[in-house]
Scaffold this motif. Structure first.
Motif, PDB file in Angstrom:
ATOM      1  N   CYS A  33       0.743  -1.108   0.125  1.00 49.41           N
ATOM      2  CA  CYS A  33       0.055   0.144   0.029  1.00 49.41           C
ATOM      3  C   CYS A  33       0.778   1.239   0.184  1.00 49.41           C
ATOM      4  O   CYS A  33       0.598   2.245  -0.833  1.00 49.41           O
ATOM      5  CB  CYS A  33      -0.885  -0.067   1.299  1.00 49.41           C
ATOM      6  N   CYS A  34       1.833   1.188   0.720  1.00 56.24           N
ATOM      7  CA  CYS A  34       2.910   2.208   1.007  1.00 56.24           C
ATOM      8  C   CYS A  34       3.431   2.837  -0.322  1.00 56.24           C
ATOM      9  O   CYS A  34       3.592   3.727  -0.920  1.00 56.24           O
ATOM     10  CB  CYS A  34       3.932   2.090   1.941  1.00 56.24           C
ATOM     11  N   GLU A  35       4.080   1.582  -1.108  1.00 57.00           N
ATOM     12  CA  GLU A  35       4.421   1.948  -2.436  1.00 57.00           C
ATOM     13  C   GLU A  35       3.444   2.279  -3.388  1.00 57.00           C
ATOM     14  O   GLU A  35       3.681   3.198  -4.242  1.00 57.00           O
ATOM     15  CB  GLU A  35       5.076   0.600  -3.106  1.00 57.00           C
ATOM     16  N   GLN A  36       2.095   1.942  -3.444  1.00 61.85           N
ATOM     17  CA  GLN A  36       1.285   2.286  -4.079  1.00 61.85           C
ATOM     18  C   GLN A  36       1.061   3.810  -3.833  1.00 61.85           C
ATOM     19  O   GLN A  36       0.759   4.794  -4.853  1.00 61.85           O
ATOM     20  CB  GLN A  36      -0.193   1.613  -3.977  1.00 61.85           C
TER      21      GLN A  36
ATOM     22  N   GLU B 128       3.944   6.047  -5.622  1.00 55.67           N
ATOM     23  CA  GLU B 128       3.582   5.843  -6.790  1.00 55.67           C
ATOM     24  C   GLU B 128       2.589   6.853  -7.568  1.00 55.67           C
ATOM     25  O   GLU B 128       2.907   7.675  -8.334  1.00 55.67           O
ATOM     26  CB  GLU B 128       3.549   4.659  -7.580  1.00 55.67           C
ATOM     27  N   ALA B 129       1.745   6.783  -6.747  1.00 54.60           N
ATOM     28  CA  ALA B 129       0.427   7.699  -6.984  1.00 54.60           C
ATOM     29  C   ALA B 129       0.584   9.203  -6.641  1.00 54.60           C
ATOM     30  O   ALA B 129       0.430  10.089  -7.424  1.00 54.60           O
ATOM     31  CB  ALA B 129      -0.863   7.102  -6.426  1.00 54.60           C
ATOM     32  N   GLY B 130       1.675   9.346  -5.659  1.00 56.91           N
ATOM     33  CA  GLY B 130       1.907  10.665  -4.967  1.00 56.91           C
ATOM     34  C   GLY B 130       2.776  11.273  -6.016  1.00 56.91           C
ATOM     35  O   GLY B 130       2.787  12.628  -6.519  1.00 56.91           O
ATOM     36  N   LYS B 131       3.781  10.503  -6.766  1.00 57.83           N
ATOM     37  CA  LYS B 131       4.732  10.956  -7.842  1.00 57.83           C
ATOM     38  C   LYS B 131       3.924  11.342  -9.143  1.00 57.83           C
ATOM     39  O   LYS B 131       3.855  12.383  -9.540  1.00 57.83           O
ATOM     40  CB  LYS B 131       5.912  10.002  -8.180  1.00 57.83           C
TER      41      LYS B 131
ATOM     42  N   ASN C  33      -7.246   8.276  -4.047  1.00 53.19           N
ATOM     43  CA  ASN C  33      -6.791   6.921  -3.856  1.00 53.19           C
ATOM     44  C   ASN C  33      -5.587   6.880  -2.707  1.00 53.19           C
ATOM     45  O   ASN C  33      -5.516   5.914  -2.198  1.00 53.19           O
ATOM     46  CB  ASN C  33      -6.129   6.521  -5.099  1.00 53.19           C
ATOM     47  N   ILE C  34      -5.089   7.866  -2.779  1.00 52.71           N
ATOM     48  CA  ILE C  34      -3.768   8.216  -1.579  1.00 52.71           C
ATOM     49  C   ILE C  34      -4.440   8.254  -0.242  1.00 52.71           C
ATOM     50  O   ILE C  34      -3.841   7.501   0.453  1.00 52.71           O
ATOM     51  CB  ILE C  34      -2.996   9.334  -2.199  1.00 52.71           C
TER      52      ILE C  34
END
Length: 392
Positions: free
Chosen positions: A47-50, A53-56, A357-358
């Motif tokens: 979840c943290c990696e998602q 990625e979504a933040g970038k 989503n974040i």
């Protein structure tokens, strides 16, 4: 129009990211075995990696959104310019458009001379006119010499066959002389036989036979003598024709070598084609000079257009160099504006989707961390990385 349509196009296919927001949210709840701490930690890390990625991606989309908005502001500013300010801008834009069209016409025009021929003409530019005239003169001389050679060949054959005909006549006259001799002998014998048998007076008859034989022999002699003279003259004339023919053949070989060398050197079939290629080279020189001048003028008007637009502190004045038609035609500007608005709407939808989503993923992570009391160094580093992201 294409530069605005594709300006912010992103290659999301490789990332597996959808272009439009999903109509429903993904499941944000942990569906594994709550009692398996490793499974829970793995889910939290995922979840943290998602989130990262979504933040970038969210930051990229926000940056694109700001850029699109700045371009829309530029369009609004241009549309609100006073008419007198737009006159000079439109004039520069029209020059840019016309010069670009001229360059495109040059690039799309059919070449009538190959690059190899152009380079050769260019390398020997000073010599080409003389080479054309020399080839043209040599070809004309070659044709003249060839005609003379054919004429002399015909004359040689004429004297040769005339000689053969005279020799044939000589043979016929020799045979005729033998026939005449035979007739004379037979006539004499008949007359003598008549005299002895019948006592005929053959004096006058014998004189007539002798006279006829003498006249015949004399005529045959004259004709054979004349023929022999003509045979010698035919041989003289034939030899003279052969001598001239050899001289003309020598000239023909020399001029033909010169013609063949020039044709091979300049890769042409004849002087007409050589002259045509030279004319095309001169035309190409003019076109290239026009193209060079057009490039210089285009650079000048590009700079001028950008300088005029920079007076109004646009976000990006340089982009209008490739979109000069929109500064001239209002319909073009409307289409550009419409495309940017559509693009901004899509970006806004993506921003909202990724932000939600974040938030959902972060809430799920916080819930699991609090519920399972998980506190590892790896997870703490990932959480710190998430917290360093810009607030959404």
């Amino acid at each position: 129009m294409g530069f605005f349509k594709n300006l912010f196009k992103r290659k999301k296919e490789d990332k597996g990211i959808i272009e439009e927001p999903l109509t429903g949210q993904e499941s944000d709840s942990f569906t594994g075995n709550p009692s398996d701490s490793k499974q829970v930690q793995h889910y939290i890390i995922n979840c943290c990696e998602q989130i990262i990625e979504a933040g970038k991606e969210l930051e990229e989309e926000k940056s694109e959104y700001r850029i699109v908005t700045d371009y829309l502001k530029d369009i609004q500013l241009i549309e609100e310019l006073p008419q007198q300010d737009m006159v000079e801008i439109r004039a520069a834009a029209e020059n840019v458009q016309n010069l670009n069209r001229m360059r495109d016409d040059y690039h799309n025009s059919e070449k009538r001379i190959s690059d190899v021929q152009f380079v050769q003409m260019q390398q020997e530019e000073d010599k080409i006119p003389d080479a054309i005239n020399r080839l043209k003169s040599n070809e004309a001389y070659q044709n003249t010499v060839k005609r003379d050679m054919n004429y002399l060949e015909g004359e040689k054959n004429e004297w040769y066959y005339n000689k053969l005909d005279l020799k044939h006549q000589q043979q016929m006259l020799k045979k005729l002389s033998f026939v005449l001799l035979g007739v004379f002998v037979v006539s004499t014998a008949v007359l003598l036989l008549l005299k002895m048998s019948f006592s005929f007076d053959i004096t006058y008859s014998f004189m007539a036979v002798i006279f006829a034989a003498a006249v015949g022999a004399f005529l045959i002699f004259l004709k054979m003598t004349s023929n022999q003279t003509q045979i010698r003259q035919s041989e003289v004339n034939m030899n003279h024709a052969i001598t001239l023919l050899n001289k003309v053949k020598f000239k023909y070989v020399n001029v033909t070598n010169a013609v063949d060398y020039a044709r091979e050197k300049y890769h042409v079939k004849n002087a007409y084609e050589f002259n045509y290629i030279w004319e095309q080279y001169l035309n190409e020189l003019k076109e290239r000079e026009k193209f060079r001048q057009a490039n210089e003028d285009l650079e000048y008007y590009n700079t001028k257009l950008v300088r005029l637009l920079k007076r109004y502190r646009l976000y990006d004045a340089n982009v209008w160099v490739n979109q000069s038609s929109a500064l001239i035609d209002k319909k073009e500007m409307v289409e550009v504006k419409h495309n940017l608005i559509v693009r901004r709407q899509k970006l806004r939808s993506r921003i909202e989707y990724n932000a939600d989503n974040i938030r959902n993923k972060r809430a799920e992570v916080d819930r699991l961390l609090k519920k399972e009391h998980i506190d590892t160094q790896e997870i703490r580093q990932i959480i710190d990385s998430i917290d360093q992201l810009k607030a959404v």
